[in-house]
Write an enzyme that holds these catalytic residues in place. Structure first.
Site, PDB file in Angstrom:
ATOM      1  CG  HIS A   1      -6.166  -2.293   0.073  1.00 10.87           C
ATOM      2  ND1 HIS A   1      -5.367  -1.823  -0.937  1.00 10.87           N
ATOM      3  CD2 HIS A   1      -5.592  -1.843   1.230  1.00 10.87           C
ATOM      4  CE1 HIS A   1      -4.369  -1.116  -0.439  1.00 10.87           C
ATOM      5  NE2 HIS A   1      -4.481  -1.123   0.881  1.00 10.87           N
TER       6      HIS A   1
ATOM      7  CB  SER B   1      -0.962  -0.052   1.183  1.00  4.55           C
ATOM      8  OG  SER B   1      -2.050   0.818   1.012  1.00  4.55           O
TER       9      SER B   1
ATOM     10  CG  ASP C   1      -6.772  -2.537  -3.895  1.00  4.99           C
ATOM     11  OD1 ASP C   1      -7.427  -1.796  -3.124  1.00  4.99           O
ATOM     12  OD2 ASP C   1      -5.636  -2.949  -3.633  1.00  4.99           O
TER      13      ASP C   1
END
Length: 457
Positions: free
Chosen positions: A408, A250, A379
């Protein structure tokens, strides 16, 4: 990110009686349906799961049975004359480094086997991974690194590795997502897998994350590279005969790509990197972050940011200029927090200026170190439309894999699903071991840990 989400959502569940423990993340849920009962649900009822993005179906009696991970010996680079199987059609695989790196990925020809029901909806999968993925137990030895600006970050090493591993063992640096740290399940699963192959692993907890100390009125950002430079230099100085690699998730992935893009062939100490769930284009990610169900993630992350900030609020009391300390302390969204504090700390004129100039989508074309990027097409936080496909396609150092599902930081698929390691972990290790085998003349000493769920040394 997932730990922040779990922390936020627990008090909002009227069905769950739960307990949370910082070390190991112990969860308890009562009076809830089992996976067996879900599997027995009539077809028409099952079909509605995919149409309920806000549904978090609870499960009880969760138990993770880990499978032995065979320790293997890595050595010479792969045979250039081999004819690797093409990637499975369920996967999008592109990149200028495709022909060079694809042979290293042993399972890329297999279909992406998403776990039934859980992976039917991107939000369900994201939340399931946050709540129910197992968290392996690891004993850490913490090292606090003082930075040049008198700040501090925390490096968590696996306790006992100095005694058990040769000094030239490859070193893997892990960069968690926003507000994440060494306690996150996805971080620990990657750590366990790498450690079982004889790799030395260290988790880089950014300022304020993972209980890392904050000693100056500054946290970190998507574009601030000072800390990662010092961490890489420090780790390289500590193990001068080892090859260094890094994996980022991320926001940590965005920072890693930006770092690799700014390092030249002569100055980059990393021999390879992996980017997972990278938001890439932060302007696009910000747009989607404030839509529909994504507000839940926004609130969860903001709550974690406020908690970290308030813990160190006295350091910011005398901040003047454009700082809006009250806005940051009471932020309702990540954007508000960035507006009040982050963008000012790092010299940006506005939040949009910060997002626009911190996006790794603009820098990946400059990466000269081998890098694997893995994204999920669905995502909700790292939108697929933000992936810089053309720049990746033209960069001979890059390989991109896009899975059809995964949410995610989810990727509830493969042999270890639903409670074990993400689908990505074996792919990541195949890539890293290929780089290590191709660039190292030293042999690795694999560590056989048998039933690799818990690592205690």
């Amino acid at each position: 990110m997932l730990s922040a989400l779990a922390t936020f959502l627990r008090p909002h569940s009227s069905q769950a009686e739960n307990q949370y423990s910082r070390e190991g993340i112990s969860l308890k849920f009562q009076a809830l349906p089992t996976l067996q009962s879900i599997a027995a649900t009539p077809p028409m009822a099952k079909a509605c799961w995919g149409s309920l993005p806000a549904t978090l179906f609870p499960i009880r009696n969760l138990r993770y049975y880990s499978k032995p991970i065979a320790a293997i010996q890595t050595g010479a680079p792969m045979d250039d004359h081999s004819s690797p199987s093409p990637p499975h059609p369920s996967l999008e695989v592109i990149g200028g480094g495709r022909e060079l790196f694809l042979p290293a990925l042993k399972t890329i020809h297999q279909p992406y086997d998403a776990y039934p029901i859980i992976a039917s909806n991107r939000h369900v999968e994201t939340i399931f991974a946050s709540f129910f993925r197992s968290t392996p137990e690891v004993r850490f030895k913490r090292e606090c690194l003082r930075t040049k600006d008198d700040g501090a970050v925390a490096l968590d090493w696996v306790s006992g590795d100095d005694r058990q591993l040769p000094p030239e063992s490859p070193v893997l640096i892990l960069l968690p997502g926003l507000t994440g740290g060494s306690g996150d399940s996805y971080v620990r699963h990657m750590l366990i897998r790498a450690r079982s192959k004889g790799w030395r692993v260290v988790v880089f907890n950014s300022r304020g994350c993972g209980d890392s100390p904050v000693t100056t009125p500054q946290f970190y950002s998507a574009s601030f590279l000072g800390d990662i430079r010092e961490v890489v230099a420090h780790v390289g100085g500590r193990y001068p005969n080892s090859n260094l690699y890094a994996v980022g998730w991320s926001l940590g992935a965005n920072i890693l790509v930006n770092y690799l893009a700014q390092e030249s062939d002569e100055t980059c100490r990393l021999s390879g990197g992996v980017s997972l769930c990278n938001p890439f284009n932060l302007v696009i990610a910000d747009e989607d972050f404030r839509k529909g169900f994504n507000n839940i993630y926004d609130k969860a992350l903001t709550k974690s940011l406020r908690r970290i900030f308030k813990k160190h609020a006295p350091l910011f009391e005398d901040m003047g200029g454009e700082f809006n300390i009250e806005l940051a302390a009471n932020a309702r969204t990540v954007r508000e927090f960035d507006d009040g504090l982050t963008r000012v700390s790092f010299g940006f004129k506005s939040v949009d200026d910060y997002y626009s100039n911190s996006s790794s989508s603009d820098s990946i074309k400059h990466v000269r170190t081998p890098i694997l990027c893995i994204q999920a097409a669905n995502d909700p936080i790292a939108p697929a439309r933000g992936i810089p496909r053309e720049d990746i396609r033209e960069n001979p150092n890059c390989l991109l894999i896009v899975t059809p599902k995964g949410g995610h930081l989810g990727w509830v698929a493969g042999a270890d699903a639903p409670f074990g390691a993400p689908w990505t972990d074996p792919i990541v290790m195949d890539f890293l071991e290929h780089l290590q085998g191709a660039g190292s003349t030293t042999s690795q000493v694999p560590i056989s840990i048998g039933n690799v769920q818990h690592l205690e040394v």
